[in-house]
Design a protein around this motif. Sequence first.
Motif, PDB file in Angstrom:
ATOM      1  N   THR B 119       0.827  -1.211   0.000  1.00 11.31           N
ATOM      2  CA  THR B 119       0.000   0.000   0.000  1.00 11.31           C
ATOM      3  C   THR B 119       0.860   1.259   0.000  1.00 11.31           C
ATOM      4  O   THR B 119       0.621   2.205  -0.762  1.00 11.31           O
ATOM      5  N   LEU B 120       1.863   1.273   0.870  1.00  6.76           N
ATOM      6  CA  LEU B 120       2.692   2.493   0.936  1.00  6.76           C
ATOM      7  C   LEU B 120       3.539   2.648  -0.318  1.00  6.76           C
ATOM      8  O   LEU B 120       3.792   3.777  -0.772  1.00  6.76           O
ATOM      9  N   TRP B 152       8.246  -7.241  -0.800  1.00  6.70           N
ATOM     10  CA  TRP B 152       7.981  -6.003  -1.530  1.00  6.70           C
ATOM     11  C   TRP B 152       8.914  -4.849  -1.193  1.00  6.70           C
ATOM     12  O   TRP B 152       9.567  -4.310  -2.056  1.00  6.70           O
ATOM     13  N   GLY B 153       8.989  -4.417   0.049  1.00  8.38           N
ATOM     14  CA  GLY B 153       9.893  -3.330   0.404  1.00  8.38           C
ATOM     15  C   GLY B 153       9.211  -1.993   0.566  1.00  8.38           C
ATOM     16  O   GLY B 153       8.061  -1.823   0.175  1.00  8.38           O
ATOM     17  N   THR B 154       9.940  -1.035   1.157  1.00  5.60           N
ATOM     18  CA  THR B 154       9.401   0.310   1.370  1.00  5.60           C
ATOM     19  C   THR B 154       9.956   1.251   0.290  1.00  5.60           C
ATOM     20  O   THR B 154       9.313   1.455  -0.730  1.00  5.60           O
ATOM     21  N   PRO B 255       6.479   2.303   7.047  1.00  2.62           N
ATOM     22  CA  PRO B 255       5.167   2.022   7.623  1.00  2.62           C
ATOM     23  C   PRO B 255       4.879   2.927   8.828  1.00  2.62           C
ATOM     24  O   PRO B 255       5.798   3.468   9.433  1.00  2.62           O
ATOM     25  N   GLU B 256       3.603   3.062   9.178  1.00  3.97           N
ATOM     26  CA  GLU B 256       3.197   3.876  10.337  1.00  3.97           C
ATOM     27  C   GLU B 256       3.903   3.428  11.610  1.00  3.97           C
ATOM     28  O   GLU B 256       4.137   4.235  12.511  1.00  3.97           O
ATOM     29  N   SER B 257       4.254   2.144  11.690  1.00  6.93           N
ATOM     30  CA  SER B 257       4.914   1.645  12.905  1.00  6.93           C
ATOM     31  C   SER B 257       6.284   2.280  13.119  1.00  6.93           C
ATOM     32  O   SER B 257       6.862   2.165  14.198  1.00  6.93           O
ATOM     33  N   THR B 258       6.806   2.954  12.091  1.00  3.85           N
ATOM     34  CA  THR B 258       8.097   3.636  12.207  1.00  3.85           C
ATOM     35  C   THR B 258       7.939   5.011  12.850  1.00  3.85           C
ATOM     36  O   THR B 258       8.895   5.590  13.341  1.00  3.85           O
ATOM     37  N   VAL B 307      13.101  17.032   4.414  1.00  5.03           N
ATOM     38  CA  VAL B 307      12.291  15.901   3.927  1.00  5.03           C
ATOM     39  C   VAL B 307      11.083  16.446   3.158  1.00  5.03           C
ATOM     40  O   VAL B 307      10.267  17.177   3.721  1.00  5.03           O
ATOM     41  N   THR B 308      10.985  16.121   1.896  1.00  2.00           N
ATOM     42  CA  THR B 308       9.878  16.628   1.075  1.00  2.00           C
ATOM     43  C   THR B 308       8.577  15.947   1.459  1.00  2.00           C
ATOM     44  O   THR B 308       7.547  16.611   1.616  1.00  2.00           O
ATOM     45  N   ALA B 309       8.610  14.634   1.604  1.00  3.31           N
ATOM     46  CA  ALA B 309       7.387  13.907   1.961  1.00  3.31           C
ATOM     47  C   ALA B 309       7.730  12.588   2.638  1.00  3.31           C
ATOM     48  O   ALA B 309       8.707  11.927   2.268  1.00  3.31           O
ATOM     49  N   ILE B 310       6.929  12.256   3.652  1.00  5.67           N
ATOM     50  CA  ILE B 310       6.996  10.938   4.278  1.00  5.67           C
ATOM     51  C   ILE B 310       5.747  10.189   3.828  1.00  5.67           C
ATOM     52  O   ILE B 310       4.631  10.695   3.972  1.00  5.67           O
ATOM     53  N   VAL B 311       5.952   8.996   3.244  1.00  3.46           N
ATOM     54  CA  VAL B 311       4.836   8.209   2.729  1.00  3.46           C
ATOM     55  C   VAL B 311       4.669   6.963   3.582  1.00  3.46           C
ATOM     56  O   VAL B 311       5.620   6.187   3.736  1.00  3.46           O
ATOM     57  N   THR B 312       3.494   6.778   4.154  1.00  4.92           N
ATOM     58  CA  THR B 312       3.195   5.564   4.917  1.00  4.92           C
ATOM     59  C   THR B 312       2.000   4.854   4.253  1.00  4.92           C
ATOM     60  O   THR B 312       1.482   5.322   3.244  1.00  4.92           O
ATOM     61  N   GLU B 313       1.563   3.749   4.846  1.00  6.15           N
ATOM     62  CA  GLU B 313       0.418   3.029   4.284  1.00  6.15           C
ATOM     63  C   GLU B 313      -0.881   3.815   4.480  1.00  6.15           C
ATOM     64  O   GLU B 313      -1.885   3.506   3.841  1.00  6.15           O
ATOM     65  N   GLU B 314      -0.841   4.836   5.327  1.00  3.28           N
ATOM     66  CA  GLU B 314      -2.053   5.584   5.621  1.00  3.28           C
ATOM     67  C   GLU B 314      -2.096   6.996   5.071  1.00  3.28           C
ATOM     68  O   GLU B 314      -3.171   7.556   4.889  1.00  3.28           O
ATOM     69  N   ARG B 315      -0.928   7.602   4.868  1.00  2.00           N
ATOM     70  CA  ARG B 315      -0.921   9.035   4.544  1.00  2.00           C
ATOM     71  C   ARG B 315       0.382   9.469   3.878  1.00  2.00           C
ATOM     72  O   ARG B 315       1.375   8.743   3.895  1.00  2.00           O
ATOM     73  N   VAL B 316       0.359  10.693   3.338  1.00  2.00           N
ATOM     74  CA  VAL B 316       1.566  11.371   2.881  1.00  2.00           C
ATOM     75  C   VAL B 316       1.717  12.607   3.760  1.00  2.00           C
ATOM     76  O   VAL B 316       0.807  13.435   3.829  1.00  2.00           O
TER      77      VAL B 316
END
Lengths: 319, 319
Positions: B119-120, B152-154, B255-258, B307-316
């Motif tokens: 997803t992320l 898959w990977g981040t 991931p959000e867990s980070t 940092v321009t953007a942090i991308v997680t499975e839930e949000r940018v």
Amino acid sequence: MRTIDWQSDHIVIIDQTRLPHEIVTRELRTVPELVTAIRSLAVRGAPALGVAGALGVALAALSTADPVAAAAEIRAARPTAVNLAWGVDRVLAKLPLGIPEAVVEAITVLEDDVRLNRTLAERGADWLAARVPGRINAHTHCNAGALACVEWGTALGVLRSLHERGRLGHVYADETRPLLQGARITTWELAEMGIEHTLVVDSAGPSVIANGLVHAVVVGADRIAANGDVVNKIGTYPLALAAARAGIPFIVAAPESTVDEATPDGSAIQIEVRSEEEVIEFGGVPIAPEGTRALNYAFDVTPADLVTAIVTEERVIEQ
Amino acid sequence: MRTIDWQSDHIVIIDQTRLPHEIVTRELRTVPELVTAIRSLAVRGAPALGVAGALGVALAALSTADPVAAAAEIRAARPTAVNLAWGVDRVLAKLPLGIPEAVVEAITVLEDDVRLNRTLAERGADWLAARVPGRINAHTHCNAGALACVEWGTALGVLRSLHERGRLGHVYADETRPLLQGARITTWELAEMGIEHTLVVDSAGPSVIANGLVHAVVVGADRIAANGDVVNKIGTYPLALAAARAGIPFIVAAPESTVDEATPDGSAIQIEVRSEEEVIEFGGVPIAPEGTRALNYAFDVTPADLVTAIVTEERVIEQ
């Protein structure tokens, strides 16, 4: 012992590919031997390359039928450091006057290097001592020490002069991949001088700076463009970015022969790209999957606005 | 094949210290075996460490008399990646309900990782595809690929998703000293996926960016503070400095867990300092003079403003 020296009719060098495990001197009696030594980095460092170029033309005058053609080969052995071409051209200009005049000029370049390095090192030490109180902790990259010159050193010469004055604290040295000049040679020189030091991987240098462990970054240069852009060993640019962000001085110590007024800025300088094997192998052992390609820039460009001061034997250029 | 998996009553991992020369799987049947695997980086990568923490508590529940004490040992095996503690705590919370409930929770963490990463990765690919026209060349550091996760990977998952859409160009990968995860593992994953790539030494990354060879930097993270400061493998910060200077996006995929809301900023995060031997030796062979000391930061802090953007499975999260 000098890194590079002249003995009656040939060149003697310390083979820097063998450090720190062995101190091996090599006699270079022909132009091809010298070109190979330059290409393999057995002799390296911008000031030492200037001297190698000068002595190389003396060697060519004594050992070849066409010293002008041989000088062109020496000149082309490595493209980025302007000092090599400068040393070749300086002696080539004397060749029409006779072989003895060329040899004398080459020896003058050699002896001048020692004096110029000492002068610029003292000037750099003055600059830092006037701006940073107490003992100065410094970060350096690659090797701009005695082994990059004839004696004393440029960037490491500045630190050595501070050390003599009791004003040097701790030195952080980058390992300098791929060929590890920092891990192999700079640490060795620092230990010989009795200077406390710590080795870090190149990518940790910006953290050493961000974490406040050093008061200044001091590096050498392979070519300085007319606008003040500095070409130095790959990995210098990230330190300059980190120093600017941390608000600490980024100092370049180099002889005037490194300043190339004919080159307007860094974008006009040919950056040497070295072999892929230096990156994908380590001591002959592959470190990446078979077939992996690598891009091996030998140098990078630090834009002038990130350089606090350039110190030469004649002046301090502040941006 | 999964990097880390659960088989009835034990953990199975791909031993990442053996890549790329051998693909060796290892069965971990005791907590000490798991702790050793984590410390030696046989299992590594923040998301995979989260799964290792979760499966580790299941293993502790099945194989020890005091699973809470064993869980504390797993939690402390590496200090910087928050995911490890997160995985441990998630399963520990189910332990009072019974061992089967703990094992089911651990397997849920494992299966979730695959889905969350996918997803992320798609979200990151969307973000880049919307902003960079044509084929996107990217720079990455260390390994935030399938081998850092379950599948898959981040960061490499983002590139993989772009590749599937025909929107990925060339990838530049840093070797990632001292343990060469980039040279050994990222290149291997990129080759397996059929993605064109080039390896560079870490200190050349900023030049790759300055020379316009890439459109974006995409990396993973080991911990993200509440203010958006990002802790990732040593060498990430210089790339962020270079990306900001070049005006290209610097994207963190994790991931959000980070995300650790309990930590206000990067300065509050304990940065793991690993052994000096990793720096001063290479494959057991010394690369520096005897007695050389080294400082081996495993991670660095990239301030949120770079940092321009942090991308997680839930949000940018855009700065």
